[in-house]
Motif scaffolding. Structure first.
Motif, PDB file in Angstrom:
ATOM      1  N   LEU A   1      -3.252  -4.493  -4.884  1.00  0.00           N
ATOM      2  CA  LEU A   1      -3.663  -5.506  -3.912  1.00  0.00           C
ATOM      3  C   LEU A   1      -4.455  -4.823  -2.808  1.00  0.00           C
ATOM      4  CD1 LEU A   1      -0.386  -7.619  -3.557  1.00  0.00           C
ATOM      5  CD2 LEU A   1      -2.482  -8.283  -4.748  1.00  0.00           C
ATOM      6  N   ARG A   2      -5.646  -5.317  -2.516  1.00  0.00           N
ATOM      7  CA  ARG A   2      -6.535  -4.714  -1.515  1.00  0.00           C
ATOM      8  C   ARG A   2      -5.855  -4.615  -0.145  1.00  0.00           C
ATOM      9  NH1 ARG A   2      -9.939  -6.447   2.336  1.00  0.00           N
ATOM     10  NH2 ARG A   2      -9.538  -8.633   1.913  1.00  0.00           N
ATOM     11  N   VAL A   3      -6.029  -3.487   0.515  1.00  0.00           N
ATOM     12  CA  VAL A   3      -5.531  -3.313   1.880  1.00  0.00           C
ATOM     13  C   VAL A   3      -6.363  -4.210   2.790  1.00  0.00           C
ATOM     14  CG1 VAL A   3      -5.231  -1.683   3.791  1.00  0.00           C
ATOM     15  CG2 VAL A   3      -4.740  -0.961   1.442  1.00  0.00           C
ATOM     16  N   THR A   4      -5.696  -5.066   3.580  1.00  0.00           N
ATOM     17  CA  THR A   4      -6.410  -6.008   4.457  1.00  0.00           C
ATOM     18  C   THR A   4      -6.615  -5.448   5.852  1.00  0.00           C
ATOM     19  OG1 THR A   4      -4.322  -7.096   5.048  1.00  0.00           O
ATOM     20  CG2 THR A   4      -5.579  -8.022   3.194  1.00  0.00           C
TER      21      THR A   4
ATOM     22  N   VAL B   1      -8.126   5.921   2.946  1.00  0.00           N
ATOM     23  CA  VAL B   1      -7.580   4.667   2.440  1.00  0.00           C
ATOM     24  C   VAL B   1      -6.430   5.011   1.493  1.00  0.00           C
ATOM     25  CG1 VAL B   1      -8.106   2.626   1.052  1.00  0.00           C
ATOM     26  CG2 VAL B   1      -9.800   3.503   2.675  1.00  0.00           C
TER      27      VAL B   1
ATOM     28  N   ASP C   1      -3.797   1.243  -3.098  1.00  0.00           N
ATOM     29  CA  ASP C   1      -3.512  -0.171  -2.789  1.00  0.00           C
ATOM     30  C   ASP C   1      -2.469  -0.781  -3.716  1.00  0.00           C
ATOM     31  OD1 ASP C   1      -4.877  -0.721  -5.181  1.00  0.00           O
ATOM     32  OD2 ASP C   1      -6.681  -1.404  -4.148  1.00  0.00           O
TER      33      ASP C   1
ATOM     34  N   PRO D   1       0.825  -1.218   0.000  1.00  0.00           N
ATOM     35  CA  PRO D   1       0.000   0.000   0.000  1.00  0.00           C
ATOM     36  C   PRO D   1       0.858   1.267   0.000  1.00  0.00           C
ATOM     37  CG  PRO D   1      -0.768  -1.542   1.664  1.00  0.00           C
ATOM     38  CD  PRO D   1       0.546  -2.070   1.145  1.00  0.00           C
TER      39      PRO D   1
ATOM     40  N   ASN E   1      -1.159  -5.175   3.094  1.00  0.00           N
ATOM     41  CA  ASN E   1      -1.825  -6.075   2.158  1.00  0.00           C
ATOM     42  C   ASN E   1      -0.959  -7.323   1.987  1.00  0.00           C
ATOM     43  OD1 ASN E   1       0.198  -5.435   0.286  1.00  0.00           O
ATOM     44  ND2 ASN E   1      -1.109  -4.059  -0.904  1.00  0.00           N
TER      45      ASN E   1
END
Length: 133
Positions: free
Chosen positions: A40-43, A34, A37, A12, A89
């Motif tokens: 890749l999606r931030v978890t 936010v 990313d 991220p 992520n």
């Protein structure tokens, strides 16, 4: 080299605009936008805190959403804390935000935010552990 390079590309981005708010019950709320990313999606997010003016930092909590709360009971009397946050992520942890101005609990137990801290009403989620140095 190439595996590390790819991981760095997909972590991220840096979080901008970390904000603080103090509720009437002494809870300190943190909120942020936010981050990018990078594919890749931030978890989740990790928050680090410092009670010594930024000389040392330690992880104080994680949050699944871009805001968190730290209850007054988790702050030590007479301590001022600065906070930073980073997105995480599958590629790893992104760079940490710039630190907040100090917030904490005065010797008489009242919670304070530094002058200029953001005071917008925020919703929160997250889990915290006691903030100790």
């Amino acid at each position: 080299f190439s595996h590390q390079h790819l991981a760095n590309l997909h972590r991220p981005g840096k979080i901008d605009g970390l904000r603080l708010q103090q509720d009437a019950d002494g809870t300190i709320r943190l909120a942020w936008a936010v981050p990018p990313d990078n594919g890749l999606r931030v978890t989740h997010y990790t928050l680090t805190c410092s009670a010594d003016g930024g000389a040392s930092w330690h992880e104080c909590m994680e949050s699944a959403v871009p805001n968190a709360s730290i209850g007054a009971s988790l702050l030590r009397d007479g301590m001022g804390y600065s906070f930073r946050v980073a997105g995480v992520n599958l590629a790893g942890t992104g760079p940490e935000s710039d630190p907040t101005q100090p917030a904490g609990k005065a010797g008489d137990g009242t919670v304070f935010l530094a002058a200029g801290a953001h005071t917008r009403d925020l919703n929160s989620a997250g889990s915290a552990s006691p903030v100790d140095e």
